[in-house]
Structures are given as C-alpha cells and as structure tokens.
Scaffold this active site. Structure first.
Site, short mmCIF file in Angstrom:
data_model
loop_
_atom_site.label_atom_id
_atom_site.label_comp_id
_atom_site.label_asym_id
_atom_site.label_seq_id
_atom_site.Cartn_x
_atom_site.Cartn_y
_atom_site.Cartn_z
N GLU A 4 -2.34 1.21 4.58
CA GLU A 4 -3.21 2.15 3.87
C GLU A 4 -2.99 3.57 4.39
OE1 GLU A 4 -4.18 -0.78 4.98
OE2 GLU A 4 -5.72 -1.69 3.70
N TRP B 290 -6.87 -13.84 11.52
CA TRP B 290 -7.04 -12.39 11.66
C TRP B 290 -8.47 -12.02 12.00
CZ3 TRP B 290 -9.56 -8.84 8.15
CH2 TRP B 290 -10.10 -9.43 6.99
N TRP C 127 -0.51 -2.90 8.51
CA TRP C 127 -1.07 -2.60 7.19
C TRP C 127 -0.82 -1.12 6.92
CZ3 TRP C 127 -2.17 -6.63 4.37
CH2 TRP C 127 -2.52 -7.82 5.01
N ARG D 126 0.84 -1.20 0.00
CA ARG D 126 0.00 0.00 0.00
C ARG D 126 0.88 1.24 0.00
NH1 ARG D 126 -3.26 -3.79 2.45
NH2 ARG D 126 -5.07 -4.15 1.12
N HIS E 210 -6.54 -9.72 -4.13
CA HIS E 210 -5.62 -8.60 -3.94
C HIS E 210 -4.56 -8.60 -5.04
CE1 HIS E 210 -7.22 -7.00 -0.21
NE2 HIS E 210 -7.35 -8.23 0.25
N ASP F 50 0.05 -6.52 -3.47
CA ASP F 50 -1.35 -6.27 -3.16
C ASP F 50 -1.94 -5.49 -4.32
OD1 ASP F 50 -3.86 -5.74 -1.69
OD2 ASP F 50 -2.69 -6.35 0.06
N ASP G 149 -6.73 -14.01 1.52
CA ASP G 149 -7.84 -13.31 2.18
C ASP G 149 -8.67 -12.53 1.17
OD1 ASP G 149 -5.50 -11.68 1.88
OD2 ASP G 149 -6.46 -10.13 3.08
N GLU G 150 -9.91 -12.29 1.53
CA GLU G 150 -10.78 -11.34 0.84
C GLU G 150 -10.80 -11.53 -0.68
OE1 GLU G 150 -10.61 -7.65 3.93
OE2 GLU G 150 -8.93 -7.77 2.54
#
Ligand code: ACM
Length: 741
Positions: free
Chosen positions: A449, A385, A447, A165, A255, A194, A318-319
């Site tokens: 961001e 997580w 992380w 990020r 991602h 990512d 993830d995600e």
C-alpha cells in the site's frame, strides 16, 4: 518436513556462533551451522577450473558459479568434467552429506570442494563460496581455508511480494530473487491479485488485465501493469535457476474488486465497480452462490497451474466480508441446502471446493489463517498472520504452518528494527515445539500500500538478511556478530546498487509543527543516513535532484504544499511526501477540550488549529482522537471576529475502530457562555465501509457571523456494532483540523 537438528549431524565439528574477526566466515549471512577455519588458503586465478558432474542441474549450477565469479572478479573460469590435478573448485554429489538442502564446503590450498546429496544443497554451497570471494577486480584472489557443514533449519524460507497494490516491473522481481537466493531464501510468494490490481495475464479472461490491471488514482493518474504469461514463465525459470520456488497467490473469495471490475457477474450483486484506488477491505467478493464464479476460478487455476510448476498455490482467503453473500437470495438458498449455518461456514465450503479442484491437479492449497474459520481440511497449509492463537489452532487441526505475522516488512523500520527482527523468536511457542513436523517455516511479507519500486528495497534490506538467518540457523543468536557479518555485506549490496535502508529508523522521519508566535511551520527531517539529500517543491510537482534542498529543517511562513523527496548521490531513494498547510482565522488560537483526547492521539496542544492537514493514515501524528467519548472543542479567536465559513475534518478508518461522528454541531459565542447554534448535521455512518475516508463538515453563511468563540461538538458513534471486528468495544472519533474563514 521436520526441523533438522544439525548439532547431532555434524559429530565432531564444532558449531561456532561467532567466529573471531578475520576468520574466513566473518562475512557470511546466514551464519552456517558449523564453520572451522583451516590452514593456508585457496588461490583463485585464471588457471582455476570449475569441475562439475555431467548432470544437467549440476552443470547449470557450475555455470551460475562461473558467471558470478566473473561478475565479481573479472576472472573467466572454464567449467570441465574432470580435473583431478589442476587447482579447481569442485562440485560433487555426495550421499554422505546428510539432510535436505545440506552441503559441505571445504576450502583448502589447491582445491575448494562443494559436496551435497541433492542439487539444492549443491547450489547453497556455491552461494556460500561466492560470499567468501572478495568483490574486486584482480588477476588472483586468495580465500582462507575453511570447512563448513551447513543445512537449513526450516524448508520454507519465503519473501512475499505484493505487486497488486503497486505493480513492480519484472526486472525488480528478478533482482529480489537474486538477493533472496544469495541469502538462501527459497520461496517467492508472489501476491498477484488484489482489490487494487490483477497482475497476471489469463488468456480466457482478457479483461482481467485490460480492465483489472489499471486504476485511476485520486489525482487522476492512471497506474498499473501486469505480467504476460511469457514474462511469468521467464520469472519462474529465473527463480528455478537460483533455487527459488515461485508460489503464486490468486486471492479468493475476497480482495477481488479488480476481478469484479473486469467481470461484474463474478460478484453476487453483479454491480459494476471500478478498480479501487484506496486501501482497505472491500465488499466485492466472488459469489459463493453462483456456479459461474466457480467455473471462472477453475479456468483461472487451469492457467495458473500450467504456469507455475510449484506444487502449491496460495489462494489468500483473508479478510472476506460476508455481506454480499448474505444479501444474495441464491447464496442463502445454497446455505440452506448445504446446511451452512453462517458466512464462515459458507467460506469454509468455498475454500474446500477450491482445495479439491486444486488437489485434482496435484496442487496443495495455501491460505492465510482465516481459512481455519470455516473448518479447513488438514492437507491445506496455513499461513499465520493474525497471531499465535491462529497458529496453535492450525497445528491442532493438523495443518502445516508458515509463520508470517511477526515479519511484516511493510512495518516502518522504527517499529520493527533490524534488531527487533533478529531477536524475534517466532518459533519459541511450546505448541510449535510440540509439532515440529508441521512447522514449514516462515515468510516476510512486503505489502505494498505504501511501497513502490522506489522505497521497496529500503523496506526489504537489511531486514531480509536478519530474517534469512533466523530461518536458516536459529542457533545463531549473537546480534553483534550478525551485525558485523551484515556490515561485511554492505559493500557488495552497494556494488549492486541495492537501495537498502537504515537498521533502526525510517529512511526519513518527518515532523511538521506550527509555532503560533512566529506564525511559522517547521518541517524537521531526521535522516536515516547522513548522506541523504532532501529536495523539495512548493508547486506540488515531484522534486528532482535539481529542486531546492534543505538539511534537517525547513521553515515556511506561508500556506501551501511542500513536497519532499530523499536522494542519495543524486538518485531518488524513496517516494516523495507532501505536507499540506492551510491558513485560516483559527490558526494558533487557544483550544479547550471538554473530554481529554486519547493520550496516543493528541499530538501537540493546538493540533486542531495548526493549519496542518492529516492524511489517511491515522498514525501520521496530525489526528486527535477520542475513544468512547464525544469530541467537544472550543476555539478562542481572542476577539470578536467576522466569519463566513467553518470547516471541520473527520476521519473514518473502520478497520482501526475509527468511525465518523453520528452528529456534528457548530456553535458560536461572544462570551463563551451563551451559545448560538449555527448548524447541526447528522451523518449516516456505515461501520462496514472500511475505506479510509476524510470527511469534511462545512458551514458557509451568506452574511458573515461575528463571534469570539467557535465550538465544535461531534457525537461519538458509540459501541462498535455486531459483525464489526471490534464489536462491543467503543469506537474512536478522530478530527484533525478546525478551519475558520
Ligand atoms: C493480511 O495481511 N491480510 C494477510
């Protein structure tokens, strides 16, 4: 690897949780398992020798000790093979020291001895000794006699750095390795890819870094960066010397936007995308139904496996939005052929295939807890997580576990204070205690961001020290004692120019408010340290140490952008923040709501007409939210007012259940009873769009309308749809401002 039970190992040695002030170990972090003060002291001066065995790693560790002592005291000591008589610091392999990574450190007059059965323990013993040496320049230092027996409770003690990020330079990464190593953390989980950036050079696919490492921010700025393979090797070697294993993370199947931006054929629709600049979860994932994607990942893993000697590769997992897979005919065919019932099963098949590819090279797969969803093989390591139920599921499935959820260091400090973190007992769950051999340890993820090189260290430290102690010595529970030892570390951290943050509050906490009678905007800044200086600009530019400064309060009587940055001793300490203030006819006027806003998102009364615009963070205190109800707000302009434009700003942040309204109506009235509809607009709301988006509904009229009341009604999306993380729950509608001109 089993959690080690040290109390049993050390026999007669007493474990002292809180040594009295002035005891030699008073400043050690993490607190060793057992410490006993001795008689007299060891004098370190230019006659002292470092005695180390001949093997390569022991000599290297001796060199590390020599360099650290020289940096700390100015003394240049010689490393020798034997030195039975001279005053010496002796490094010794000793099979009687039991336990992996264990060491015994004995400081006595004339001799300090560090003994261990493995070289990792020997290195940790050296780190403890270095912490005992005062940090000052002198010809001689005296170190109180002490006997320490020590070993970690958990073998996996990690920090995760997200450099995707926001890119971090090599020097930054190496410095974090230095600090991790000092506090006996031994795993750097390097989140290298990512959506917003691909940071590792892959020779076979040069566009990954030519294209995927760079993005254009909303203000037009190009940002990014990547590590060459040579730099990666340097970092891995730097870490090895400091007992830190580097575990790379190459995110898949989700991602993956940066990779897809470089090679659009990696995703099922093969559509061209740019490297995104916003945050969230993106649809562009590696195509599970296309062999080319697997060939690509195989090639990437070839190069990654060759660069990182660690026996683990993290694949994220993830995600993962399943939408592109389910829309792809080839992928649906694959699912049919392999009897994969749904997206989760397909994801499980994807991960299993990658896991077998890695196993063939002797690498173990590590993934975030979503890898459990499609049914993962028990050899994989699961990083929890989302919550303890995921951890229990992993343990029941036979997987080894890394706990990360409670330790997210990107959480603002006031919401996860040093003390909160120290007191977190992530391992208290009975399910964990029942399967100690599956409990590898934990990681503290950072992380990025909202984290750049400027504020990263304030987020990491001192919380990383509390985390390190939790993992090394869970028996140490006395927070006041930890704090005393931590405070003894601060002078050393300052000498290294580590920009650590406050213990229980954010570095700066800003509150901007509007005072209608005075037509005044007041920016209050609560500073986490007294010596923070706040410099600001009003032209949008980045403040410097020469920009005007303010203390706790800055008052403004005109609209514009205030940009503020904190400095300590003239050095920028954190990213700047901008506050956008706009003037308009609704400013400070009374507002009436039909439905009461959610108590967590009401801020102050009048928030919709305070001239202060919200950002993409719904927690920023500037958004007003209604849960499951429509917004219906009426502004009383207090007199008949000609107007030619009305704007209303809404937020979508689907991952947090905040959706744009389905319909927005604007109406005016002169008496508050008879309404004249000016406009009604419908919005095609897409709950699957997870990007935080600010959406402005705007009405401009050619001939001014005159009215006293302005009414905005916005229809809540309603129930979150199937497939959404909050399916069946009511959505929120969020607005931050009504602007009348
Ligand atoms: C995660 O925080 N998405 C692993």
């Amino acid at each position: 690897m089993p959690k080690r039970i040290l109390a049993l190992m050390f026999g007669a040695l007493v474990s002292i949780g809180a040594p009295c002030a002035g005891a030699p170990s008073a400043g050690l972090v993490p607190q060793p398992q057992a410490v006993r003060p001795g008689e007299g002291s060891f004098v370190l001066d230019q006659r002292t020798r470092i005695v180390a065995p001949a093997d390569r790693r022991a000599r290297e560790i001796a060199g590390f000790l020599r360099d650290a002592l020289q940096a700390q005291t100015g003394l240049a000591l010689r490393v020798v093979r034997t030195g039975a008589k001279a005053p010496a610091i002796e490094l010794r392999m000793d099979p009687s020291v039991r336990g992996e990574e264990a060491y015994r450190l004995t400081v006595a007059p004339g001799r300090a001895t560090i003994a261990a059965a493995d070289d990792r323990g020997l290195f940790w013993g050296v780190q403890t000794f270095i912490q005992l040496v005062p940090a000052r320049n002198g010809t001689s230092e005296s170190i109180g006699a002490v006997r320490t027996e020590d070993a970690p409770a958990y073998p996996w003690r990690g920090v995760m750095l997200d450099v995707a990020r926001h890119y971090q330079p090599v020097a930054f990464v190496e410095r974090q390795i230095d600090l991790m190593s000092r506090y006996k953390l031994n795993v750097l989980h390097w989140h290298l890819t990512d959506d917003q950036g691909w940071r590792i050079q892959i020779r076979k696919y040069p566009k990954l870094t030519e294209v995927g490492a760079w993005r254009t921010e909303t203000d037009g700025e190009r940002t990014g960066g990547f590590y060459t393979q040579q730099q990666i090797r340097e970092v891995v070697e730097y870490a090895r010397r400091r007992n830190v294993m580097v575990v790379p993370e190459i995110e898949m199947p989700g991602h993956a936007s940066a990779a897809v931006a470089a090679y659009p054929w990696l995703s099922c629709p093969q559509r061209p995308v740019v490297v995104p600049s916003g945050w969230g979860v993106f649809d562009d994932v590696f195509c599970a139904g296309d062999e080319r994607a697997f060939a690509f990942l195989h090639d990437v893993l070839d190069e990654v496996a060759a660069l990182f000697p660690a026996p683990y590769i993290h694949i994220g997992g993830d995600e993962v939005p399943k939408r592109q897979w389910l829309d792809s005919e080839a992928t649906r065919r694959l699912m049919h052929e392999r009897h994969l019932a749904d997206g989760e099963a397909l994801q499980g098949w994807f991960i299993g295939r990658i896991q077998r590819d890695m196993a063939a090279r002797g690498k173990t797969l590590v993934g975030w807890d979503e890898i459990l969803e499609g049914g993962v093989d028990r050899q994989a390591i699961v990083e929890m997580w989302r919550g303890p139920e995921q951890a229990r599921k992993a343990l029941a499935n036979g997987n080894r576990l890394i706990v990360a959820g409670p330790f997210y260091l990107d959480t603002p400090i006031d919401r996860l204070t040093l003390q909160d973190l120290y007191r977190t007992d992530a391992f208290a769950d009975p399910a964990f205690a029942a399967r100690p051999q599956q409990m590898l340890g934990a990681e503290a993820p950072l992380w990025s961001e909202r984290v750049t090189t400027r504020n990263a260290e304030a987020m990491l430290y001192p919380r990383v020290l509390a985390f390190a102690e939790r993992l090394w010595n869970p028996q140490a529970r006395d927070y006041a004692d930890f704090q005393r030892r931590l405070h003894a570390q601060y002078p050393w951290l300052e000498a290294q120019h580590v920009a650590y943050g406050p213990e229980d509050r954010d570095l700066v906490d800003y509150q901007l408010s509007f005072n209608p009678p005075h037509r005044r905007w007041r920016l209050r800044a609560a500073r986490g340290f007294d010596d923070i200086e706040l410099h600001y600009t009003l032209d949008g530019s980045e403040p410097t140490a020469r920009s005007p400064a303010f203390g706790d309060v800055l008052d403004r009587y005109a609209p514009g952008t205030i940009r503020v940055a904190p400095f300590r001793q003239g050095v920028p300490y954190q990213a700047s923040e901008a506050f956008e203030i706009v003037d308009n006819l609704a400013l400070g006027k009374p507002v009436a709501y039909r439905a009461v806003p959610d108590p967590r998102y009401t801020g102050t009364p009048g928030q919709l007409v305070d001239g202060i615009l919200g950002g993409s963070d719904f927690h920023d205190g500037r958004w007003v939210g209604w849960k499951g109800a429509d917004m219906d707000a009426t502004v009383d302009l207090q007199q008949a007012t000609p107007m030619h434009s009305i704007q209303v700003r809404f937020l979508q942040q689907s991952g947090s259940w905040i959706l744009l309204p389905r319909q927005v109506g604007l109406a005016v009235s002169n008496d508050g009873k008879a309404w004249r509809a000016l406009r009604s607009t419908t919005i095609d709301v897409d709950p699957r769009n997870l990007r935080p988006t600010v959406y402005t509904v705007r009405l401009d009229v050619a001939a001014p309308v005159t009215a006293r009341y302005v009414r905005v009604s916005a229809q809540n999306y309603g129930t979150l749809p199937p497939g959404h993380g909050g399916a069946t729950q009511p959505a929120y509608v969020f607005a931050d401002e009504i602007l009348v001109r």
